[in-house]
Design a protein around this motif. Sequence first.
Motif, mmCIF file in Angstrom:
data_model
loop_
_atom_site.group_PDB
_atom_site.id
_atom_site.type_symbol
_atom_site.label_atom_id
_atom_site.label_comp_id
_atom_site.label_asym_id
_atom_site.label_seq_id
_atom_site.Cartn_x
_atom_site.Cartn_y
_atom_site.Cartn_z
ATOM 1 N N LEU A 1 0.829 -1.202 0.000
ATOM 2 C CA LEU A 1 0.000 0.000 0.000
ATOM 3 C C LEU A 1 0.867 1.258 0.000
ATOM 4 C CD1 LEU A 1 -3.211 0.572 1.989
ATOM 5 C CD2 LEU A 1 -1.418 2.252 2.228
ATOM 6 N N VAL A 2 1.958 1.260 0.763
ATOM 7 C CA VAL A 2 2.849 2.416 0.804
ATOM 8 C C VAL A 2 3.410 2.707 -0.587
ATOM 9 C CG1 VAL A 2 5.080 3.214 1.679
ATOM 10 C CG2 VAL A 2 3.434 2.188 3.241
ATOM 11 N N ARG A 3 3.772 1.664 -1.321
ATOM 12 C CA ARG A 3 4.305 1.863 -2.670
ATOM 13 C C ARG A 3 3.213 2.315 -3.642
ATOM 14 N NH1 ARG A 3 6.908 -2.941 -1.105
ATOM 15 N NH2 ARG A 3 5.382 -4.161 -2.268
ATOM 16 N N MET A 4 2.007 1.747 -3.519
ATOM 17 C CA MET A 4 0.929 2.096 -4.441
ATOM 18 C C MET A 4 0.458 3.538 -4.238
ATOM 19 S SD MET A 4 -1.373 -1.400 -4.383
ATOM 20 C CE MET A 4 -2.624 -0.675 -5.447
ATOM 21 N N ALA A 5 0.394 3.983 -2.970
ATOM 22 C CA ALA A 5 -0.093 5.334 -2.667
ATOM 23 C C ALA A 5 1.014 6.382 -2.684
ATOM 24 C CB ALA A 5 -0.790 5.333 -1.308
ATOM 25 N N LEU B 1 3.441 6.831 -0.688
ATOM 26 C CA LEU B 1 3.700 7.383 0.630
ATOM 27 C C LEU B 1 5.174 7.331 1.000
ATOM 28 C CD1 LEU B 1 0.701 5.823 2.608
ATOM 29 C CD2 LEU B 1 0.812 8.022 1.434
ATOM 30 N N ASP B 2 5.943 6.551 0.260
ATOM 31 C CA ASP B 2 7.353 6.406 0.589
ATOM 32 C C ASP B 2 8.227 7.492 -0.041
ATOM 33 O OD1 ASP B 2 6.786 5.556 -1.928
ATOM 34 O OD2 ASP B 2 8.172 3.850 -1.911
ATOM 35 N N LEU B 3 7.596 8.448 -0.750
ATOM 36 C CA LEU B 3 8.389 9.506 -1.375
ATOM 37 C C LEU B 3 8.940 10.481 -0.339
ATOM 38 C CD1 LEU B 3 6.145 10.260 -4.492
ATOM 39 C CD2 LEU B 3 8.155 8.787 -4.340
ATOM 40 N N LYS B 4 8.151 10.718 0.720
ATOM 41 C CA LYS B 4 8.594 11.642 1.757
ATOM 42 C C LYS B 4 9.349 10.936 2.874
ATOM 43 C CE LYS B 4 4.734 14.830 1.020
ATOM 44 N NZ LYS B 4 3.582 15.526 1.663
ATOM 45 N N GLU B 5 9.195 9.638 2.952
ATOM 46 C CA GLU B 5 9.858 8.874 4.017
ATOM 47 C C GLU B 5 10.873 7.938 3.378
ATOM 48 O OE1 GLU B 5 9.523 9.415 7.122
ATOM 49 O OE2 GLU B 5 7.720 10.654 7.187
ATOM 50 N N GLY C 1 13.646 3.989 9.299
ATOM 51 C CA GLY C 1 12.883 4.287 10.499
ATOM 52 C C GLY C 1 11.602 5.035 10.196
ATOM 53 N N GLY C 2 11.670 5.991 9.252
ATOM 54 C CA GLY C 2 10.465 6.712 8.870
ATOM 55 C C GLY C 2 9.422 5.815 8.242
ATOM 56 N N GLN C 3 9.861 4.878 7.413
ATOM 57 C CA GLN C 3 8.910 3.940 6.811
ATOM 58 C C GLN C 3 8.291 3.032 7.866
ATOM 59 O OE1 GLN C 3 10.805 1.869 3.593
ATOM 60 N NE2 GLN C 3 11.023 3.713 2.312
ATOM 61 N N GLU C 4 9.063 2.642 8.866
ATOM 62 C CA GLU C 4 8.509 1.819 9.948
ATOM 63 C C GLU C 4 7.422 2.589 10.700
ATOM 64 O OE1 GLU C 4 8.981 -1.250 10.836
ATOM 65 O OE2 GLU C 4 10.481 -1.728 9.309
ATOM 66 N N ARG C 5 7.697 3.857 11.013
ATOM 67 C CA ARG C 5 6.685 4.654 11.700
ATOM 68 C C ARG C 5 5.458 4.859 10.822
ATOM 69 N NH1 ARG C 5 11.480 7.349 13.194
ATOM 70 N NH2 ARG C 5 11.182 8.867 11.497
ATOM 71 N N GLN D 1 -8.000 4.207 -1.799
ATOM 72 C CA GLN D 1 -8.018 3.634 -3.149
ATOM 73 C C GLN D 1 -7.082 2.438 -3.256
ATOM 74 O OE1 GLN D 1 -7.021 7.008 -5.573
ATOM 75 N NE2 GLN D 1 -9.168 7.601 -5.918
ATOM 76 N N SER D 2 -5.906 2.557 -2.707
ATOM 77 C CA SER D 2 -4.953 1.451 -2.741
ATOM 78 C C SER D 2 -5.452 0.273 -1.920
ATOM 79 C CB SER D 2 -3.590 1.920 -2.219
ATOM 80 O OG SER D 2 -3.099 3.003 -2.975
ATOM 81 N N MET D 3 -6.089 0.556 -0.783
ATOM 82 C CA MET D 3 -6.590 -0.522 0.050
ATOM 83 C C MET D 3 -7.726 -1.281 -0.642
ATOM 84 S SD MET D 3 -6.276 -2.217 2.773
ATOM 85 C CE MET D 3 -5.043 -1.178 3.556
ATOM 86 N N VAL D 4 -8.591 -0.567 -1.350
ATOM 87 C CA VAL D 4 -9.664 -1.235 -2.113
ATOM 88 C C VAL D 4 -9.067 -2.122 -3.199
ATOM 89 C CG1 VAL D 4 -11.582 -0.847 -3.694
ATOM 90 C CG2 VAL D 4 -11.407 0.499 -1.609
ATOM 91 N N SER D 5 -8.054 -1.643 -3.895
ATOM 92 C CA SER D 5 -7.417 -2.454 -4.951
ATOM 93 C C SER D 5 -6.778 -3.707 -4.369
ATOM 94 C CB SER D 5 -6.359 -1.613 -5.670
ATOM 95 O OG SER D 5 -6.930 -0.470 -6.254
#
Length: 529
Positions: free
Chosen positions: A91-95, A97-101, A105-109, A146-150
């Motif tokens: 989900l992090v990759r699809m949305a 969200l990992d661009l800012k983290e 450690g940031g990805q874990e949080r 949206q990513s979670m529905v997919s």
Amino acid sequence: MQELLQQITATARGMWRFRWIGLATAWIMAAVCALAVWKIPDQYEASARVYVDTDSILKPLMSGLAVQPNVEQQIQMLSRTLISRPNLEKLVRMADLDLKEQSKGGQERLIERLQKGIEIRTAGGVNLYSMAYRDPEPDKAKRVIQSMVSIFVESGLGASRKDTDSAKTFLNEQIKIFETKLEEAEARLKEFRLRNIDRQGAEGKDLTTRIGEVSSQLEAARLQLREAERARDAAKRQLAEVRGQAPSMALPNLLKESSIAVSTPEIDSRIDAQKRNLDALLQRYTEQHPDVISTQRLIRDLEAQKRKEVQELQKAAAAKAAATPQTNAPVESLAQQELGRMLATAEVQVAAMQARVDEYAGRMAQIRENLKTAPQIEAEASQLNRDYAVTRKNYEDLVARRQSAVMSGELDVASGVAEFRLIDPPRVTPKPVSPNRLILFPVAFVAALAIGLAAAFAAAQLRPTYGDGNELRLRTGLPLLGVVTLLSSEVDRRRARMSTLRFAGASGALVLMMVTGLAALIVMNRYGA
């Protein structure tokens, strides 16, 4: 009760002395709490509803032919295990969200926040699920949903196919194993049968049945041997009598006793064989069975044919004797020749019957010898047959299950295990859903007042004063010699009234600040400011 009231009064009097400390503390805490409530970031909620249709027209048609899993249970388990770490990483990759983290450690949080923030719950109906997520950024919350529905739809579609492929792979491996076992069992059974081929009777009969049949055949052969020996002895006696009698008496005696010595060995053997066959048939069928009726008819025909041939032989002998001239030497020669021929025939029949008796006796001895090891052989055969039957049954069951798994996979491809319908697409609330400042602001004001009262109480406890002589005597435990009364002047009383008015004004200003802030929040929420 009186002491409790006195204690409460003394405490209140002490807190009144430090009222300005409490009020200042309340003002400071009210300002801090109000600022904290105002600074709490707004949370926007993104939500979606998904309906899972598990009813298919092919289900009742394929009932009993294909394996149909409990789709409702699978969907419920999927909804519970959807927020797993692999799915959250996906989900992090699809949305994005990992661009800012970028850091680990940031990805874990981030994953921990997603795991705590995403909610999946039933939406009040069967197979109706609702997903929600809150975030200060509306677009981010919408991308997460949206990513979670997919992921939910893809997991539901791929889980059954993955299970079917795994089942087919496992069944293929087991079929290969049991195929090898079945071939080994067949080889052992074949080797056993070849090793004991001489012990196997015709039509799968056991030794007990065979020994009964051989015993009956042996008794019949012995009876036929005795009959042949008596016929031979009769022929010998006739030949001796012919040789000792006068020629005129030989021919009548020959014609009279020729019916005794005449025999048909070929027809007799056929009749004996059919009678044995009839006995075997009567052990399995009734007399009305077609095979029994046909065998009885064949025996009657053979007996009629025997009687006919005997009569023809007797007539031929009588005609030959009548056509012979009535001289002593030719008649004597003809009688001796005929009796010699019958004696030779009887000797041949006796030898044949003796050979048959010896054969049956040898078979009987062999069977009796085999009976000694029969239990061990039968136990080994039962074990081999049982192992072969069990292995074959397991092999056939596995083949049937593999075919069922193949049909199940084809059924999934044709109709799908379940159909996912997006009832409400992912959407974000136009207004923040949290925090609820209309509730938090009064709570913060009440907390500030409580902290102010606590500060006044703490100051009164640190610097205690006594309002009357009795309280001083009780606290110190010393005798009270006297009480000096303070006489307040008009200036002191005016100063006290002014202090009280200032305290009331400061307190009213604090309450007014709270009411004004609450009214401002109501106006902002109503008009969306």
